[in-house]
Design an enzyme around this catalytic site. Structure first.
Site, mmCIF file in Angstrom:
data_model
loop_
_atom_site.group_PDB
_atom_site.id
_atom_site.type_symbol
_atom_site.label_atom_id
_atom_site.label_comp_id
_atom_site.label_asym_id
_atom_site.label_seq_id
_atom_site.Cartn_x
_atom_site.Cartn_y
_atom_site.Cartn_z
ATOM 1 N N CYS A 121 25.113 40.311 12.540
ATOM 2 C CA CYS A 121 24.007 41.211 12.230
ATOM 3 C C CYS A 121 23.833 42.228 13.344
ATOM 4 C CB CYS A 121 22.701 40.425 12.046
ATOM 5 S SG CYS A 121 22.159 39.644 13.575
ATOM 6 N N CYS A 133 23.189 40.947 16.886
ATOM 7 C CA CYS A 133 24.392 40.506 17.599
ATOM 8 C C CYS A 133 25.051 41.698 18.296
ATOM 9 C CB CYS A 133 25.406 39.873 16.654
ATOM 10 S SG CYS A 133 24.769 38.593 15.597
ATOM 11 N N ASP A 157 50.184 17.913 3.848
ATOM 12 C CA ASP A 157 50.404 17.316 5.150
ATOM 13 C C ASP A 157 49.168 16.456 5.424
ATOM 14 O OD1 ASP A 157 51.152 16.972 7.903
ATOM 15 O OD2 ASP A 157 49.667 18.505 8.362
ATOM 16 N N ASP A 186 49.346 22.383 8.222
ATOM 17 C CA ASP A 186 48.766 23.136 9.329
ATOM 18 C C ASP A 186 49.622 23.161 10.585
ATOM 19 O OD1 ASP A 186 48.358 20.438 10.041
ATOM 20 O OD2 ASP A 186 46.791 21.086 11.423
ATOM 21 N N ASP A 222 54.990 21.817 10.101
ATOM 22 C CA ASP A 222 54.902 22.136 8.675
ATOM 23 C C ASP A 222 55.452 23.518 8.360
ATOM 24 O OD1 ASP A 222 53.578 19.783 7.905
ATOM 25 O OD2 ASP A 222 51.722 20.580 8.726
#
Lengths: 63, 759
Positions: free
Chosen positions: B50, B53, B451, B631, B635
């Site tokens: 926002c 921030c 996985d 991940d 893999d």
């Protein structure tokens, strides 16, 4: 016919001016952060988009 | 857009908690030199949401010494900082102090997106031309005659030239490329149609003809360019979002010189024989051997093993593993290009499977469509030559009118617009899709291969049976555990009971490889391996215990936590009739228990990276189309070999790059959700094709009979495009499982049926 000779160039010129303005805004980074621009309008500080890196270095304006 | 992706941060919390922030050397290495001593550092700060921030971060950074300019980009959640000086200002700590997570971002450092800029300029130019020509055309349609009409046609012809040259070259280039390689794509009929329309109109204008199609030619370009630009924006947004995720591979390492000097070298300059200092919380940059120190390594991303591995002097370490508890000095045994990561890259290149062979639906459609259209135009020409007794001007005019009216405006939009809307829906659910072909491939799958570590499970242990432990002891355990980065300690610290004050210690130290020792009023508490913490207690021989002066107080057991909604996701997929497999590099029993918890029968343990890839290869050879969800580094070859692949945001960098989809949130429900959207997008694409064909069935006879005027062409083409776009908008967001009932995801009835019957 004579009024057409004025109106058509005027219409084209206005359209071209709009096109040029859009291309300028695009080039100067005003479309880089649309969400941010919508939020920044709520704050007082004078800020501007980060100029492209290949241009001259940014002028320091830290406030 | 603000707050549009809650949960994005949560999924990344674990990675952030274990990993140390970038060192100043790394920040300097990752920054760009702008000349004049000015450097720019780009950071990705996913927590920005926002205007407040923006203010907080920009003003905090502007106060740092050496910072020249700081700018937050809310759309991409990035911060660009320009600074001067030898050492970078403490940018990351300053942002962290505000409560935001920040990591260095390489993606933003690249040159601006030239393709997008070209597309937008082309849209602007063709939009300008289309608007003005349409204005003149309306005057002609409403009855401008003779000289006025000719004048308007001439002006239109002039305005159309820049549009054709500037905007049209995108299509000409692509059509030329396709033809040169002997292929057919949608741009070939588009380029041909536009050129012929312009040529015919110019001829008519010169000969004072009644009909000119400048408006059709240019507005066709305009519509198609809008679709193409949206398509590009979608892919670019995904690329930026994925590249903004925390980088897991280190950029370099602190090298210890022979004379005791330390220097931070980039990854490419590390050579075998160099000695590297690896602090706790850093990843090992290259394969090597420990020469000093002891610690524990988190190998989850590299091998899939969920339990941390103790490591001591002379132990071999692999690139990509995370050093958890103590500092290590490692002697490099291979350069980065010869390390484990490089081996994965070689396997991935060898595995490049389904996606290379896949032909996109739009290309397949145009391969059928173009010959039909061109043949129809040719037959029309021949027919009129016969019927009119050799009037080639009339015959040619009508044949070209056929080409113009069939010019695949709707067909050119049919696929991209649906995929743009679908990508937008996926994006709202925290799922990034790399390109449209991925969505098409996902809709075809019949097998899902998971996985385990980091995908079905979080790779984060959770203590079990804590209720049997007294709250006072749990509070004590949590207070001690809070001093360590070890995953088991973090889990215990997170399980602190509410309402019990945390005790204070006079001293706390971590013993790498063993545990944490804390002293309170002369009593020594140890939390860690049983043989170290409770050497005097014969009952405590293994596992993790809390001990007071050598006697065990409590013993802790852990289980790997399933990813949220893992069970719902697997059940939904099974209900869709998909075969589910589990293939992991982890130990037998860990894989078996995860498989049992999720009712997955086909579970393979101790699979090497090559095994995973060859399993997917053999599935493909048997005619199956498999989705791989994984991940780890191990893999990555399988992700590349699969028909289509998906990875969580916490995946290793190359895994994320190899995957077609990346989901940012913790919930595994992203998998059925993406499948659902992809399938519905596939249905809408087919509907759009049907609409486009239906339009042609009506329009072509009119054109063949010679009744098409520019007015009819403009109306018909715009209308068909609008219908196709409107149809694409019907793709509604998929429903996610309700969070309120998340405690028992089985009971909430997320209804596989509801997904299947969704409109």
């Amino acid at each position: 016919m004579t009024n057409l000779a004025i109106l058509i160039p005027v219409a084209l010129l206005l359209g071209a001016a709009g096109l040029a303005a859009f291309l300028w805004a695009l080039r100067s980074g005003q479309y880089e952060d649309l969400d941010g621009a919508a939020e920044r309008v709520l704050y007082d500080d004078e800020t501007r988009p980060l100029p492209p890196a290949d241009d001259e270095p940014a002028h320091p304006h830290r406030d | 857009m603000s707050c549009c992706a809650p949960g994005t941060e949560a999924a990344l919390d674990r990675a952030a908690a274990l990993t140390a922030g970038p060192s100043p050397e790394e920040v300097r290495l990752a920054s760009r030199d702008l000349g004049d001593g000015l450097r720019q550092t780009d950071l990705s700060v996913p927590g920005i949401h926002c205007g407040a921030c923006i203010q907080a971060i920009e003003s905090a950074l502007a106060r740092l010494d050496g910072v020249v300019h700081a700018r937050v980009n809310l759309s991409s959640r990035r911060v660009s900082v320009r600074w001067r000086g030898d050492a970078p200002p403490p940018i990351v700590p300053a942002i962290n102090a505000l409560g935001y997570e920040a990591h260095l971002d390489d993606g933003a450092g690249e040159a601006r997106d030239e393709t997008l800029a070209e597309l937008i300029r082309a849209v602007a130019v063709s939009g300008f031309a289309a608007g003005n020509i349409m204005l003149l055309s309306v005057s002609v349609w409403s009855g401008a005659q003779d000289a006025t009409r000719d004048l308007f046609h001439w002006i239109s012809a002039l305005i159309a030239v820049p549009a054709l040259v500037f905007a049209g070259r995108i299509f000409y280039r692509s059509a030329f490329q396709a033809l040169r390689h002997g292929r057919m794509n949608m741009d070939v009929p588009i380029a041909l149609g536009v050129s012929l329309a312009y040529g015919l109109s110019l001829y008519e204008t010169i000969n004072h003809g009644q009909h000119a199609y400048f408006d059709a030619a240019v507005s066709l370009l305009f519509f198609l360019l809008i679709g193409r630009t949206l398509d590009h924006v979608m892919r670019e947004r995904t690329r930026v979002a994925v590249s903004g995720l925390a980088r897991l591979a280190p950029r370099g390492a602190l090298v210890l010189g022979d004379d005791g000097t330390r220097s931070y070298l980039p990854l490419g300059e590390i050579e075998p024989g160099m000695r590297l200092m690896i602090a706790a919380g850093e990843r090992i940059p290259v394969d090597g051997r420990v020469v000093a120190g002891s610690s524990e390594l988190d190998c989850a991303l590299v091998t899939g093993e969920s339990a941390p591995q103790p490591i001591a002097r002379d132990g071999a370490v692999r690139a990509g593993t995370l050093n958890l508890t103590g500092p290590l000095t490692v002697e490099a045994e291979a350069a980065a290009k010869d390390s484990f990561l490089a081996e994965m890259l070689r396997l991935m290149e060898a595995a490049e499977g389904g996606r290379a062979r896949y032909r996109r639906i739009a290309d397949r459609a145009s391969a059928l469509y173009s010959p039909v259209v061109h043949l129809t135009a040719l037959l029309t020409f021949a027919g009129w030559m016969v019927a009119s007794g050799g009037d080639w001007h009339q015959s040619l005019t009508i044949a070209i009118a056929v080409l113009i009216i069939t010019c695949p405006c709707a067909l050119g939009l049919a696929v991209p617009i649906v995929q743009v809307v679908a990508a937008r829906r996926l994006f709202e659910s925290g799922i990034m899709v790399k390109d449209g072909s991925a969505m098409e491939r996902l809709a075809e799958i019949d097998t899902v291969v998971f996985d385990k570590t980091g995908t079905l499970t979080l790779g984060a242990p959770r203590p079990v049976g804590l209720d049997a432990v007294k709250p006072r002891v749990r509070a004590l355990t949590a207070a001690i555990a809070a001093h360590s980065r070890h995953p088991l300690s973090q889990a215990l610290a997170a399980a602190a009971p509410a309402g019990v004050p945390a005790p204070a210690f006079s001293s706390v130290r971590e013993v790498p490889g063993y545990g944490v020792e804390a002293e309170q009023d002369g009593i020594v508490y140890r939390l860690g391996r049983a043989e170290w913490a409770a050497p005097d207690d014969p009952a405590a021989r293994d596992g993790t215990v809390l001990a007071r002066d050598g006697m065990a107080l409590a013993r802790f057991d852990f289980e790997d936590r399933l990813r949220r909604d893992a069970r719902t996701a697997v059940e939904t997929l099974q209900a869709e009739g998909l075969a589910i497999e589990l293939i992991s590099g982890d130990r037998e029993e860990a894989v078996r228990s995860a498989g049992a918890a999720l009712a997955i029968d086909a579970a393979t343990a101790r699979a090497l990276p090559g095994d995973k890839a060859s399993r997917l290869d053999s599935l493909a050879r048997q005619g199956h189309r498999a989705l791989m969800v994984g991940d780890g580094l191990n893999d990555a070859p399988a992700l590349a070999a699969a028909h289509v692949s998906m990875a969580p945001a916490t995946a290793a960098d190359i895994g994320r790059n190899a995957a077609d989809f990346v989901f940012l949130r913790e919930s595994l429900y992203a998998v059925p959700q993406a499948l659902d959207i992809a399938r519905r997008a596939g249905r809408l694409v087919r509907q759009n094709f049907a609409l486009a064909i239906g339009y042609n069935v009506i329009a072509v006879p009119i054109a063949v009979l010679g009744h098409v005027t520019p007015l009819i062409a403009a109306v018909a083409m715009s209308l068909s495009s609008l219908i196709v776009v409107a149809n694409a908008m019907r793709l509604r967001p998929a429903r996610a499982p309700q969070r309120a009932a998340a405690a028992d995801s089985r009971a909430e009835g997320v209804a596989p049926g509801r997904l299947a019957t969704a409109p």
